[in-house]
Design a protein around this motif. Structure first.
Motif: not given
Length: 100
Positions: A25-32, A34-41, A75-86
């Motif tokens: 995704a090109p932005s934080w909002r777009a990735l969130q 996508l993640m919300t949609t992924l969890v629902a699907q 970011f949240k995937l469902g109710h879990k916080i996702i950590k950032y990595v390099s």
């Protein structure tokens, strides 16, 4: 969904092989979104995402003048916080935030 990154003229937002998935995704909002949609699907077909193996990575633009910020909300995937990595390993390849 018309959300993702343009690669070779095509809108790409998911790369998947077996049970390994990468969302683009090109932005934080777009990735969130996508993640919300992924969890629902996934829930609709009784699949679950392993949040212990899920990470987020920001790849900065090549032109540093286009950087709008260095701090991002979690970011949240469902109710879990996702950590950032390099960097992370995907299908045996190490991907870094500098694409090396």
């Amino acid at each position: 969904m018309n959300v993702g990154c343009k690669i070779a003229g095509h809108m790409i937002n998911i790369v998947a092989y077996a049970d390994d998935t990468v969302l683009l995704a090109p932005s934080w909002r777009a990735l969130q979104l996508l993640m919300t949609t992924l969890v629902a699907q996934a829930h609709a077909i009784d699949l679950h995402c392993n949040t212990d193996k899920t990470v987020a990575m920001v790849i900065p633009p090549r032109n540093r003048r286009l950087v709008v910020g260095n701090d991002f909300s979690l970011f949240k995937l469902g109710h879990k916080i996702i950590k950032y990595v390099s960097s992370f390993k995907y299908l045996g390849h190490v991907i870094t935030e500098l694409l090396r």
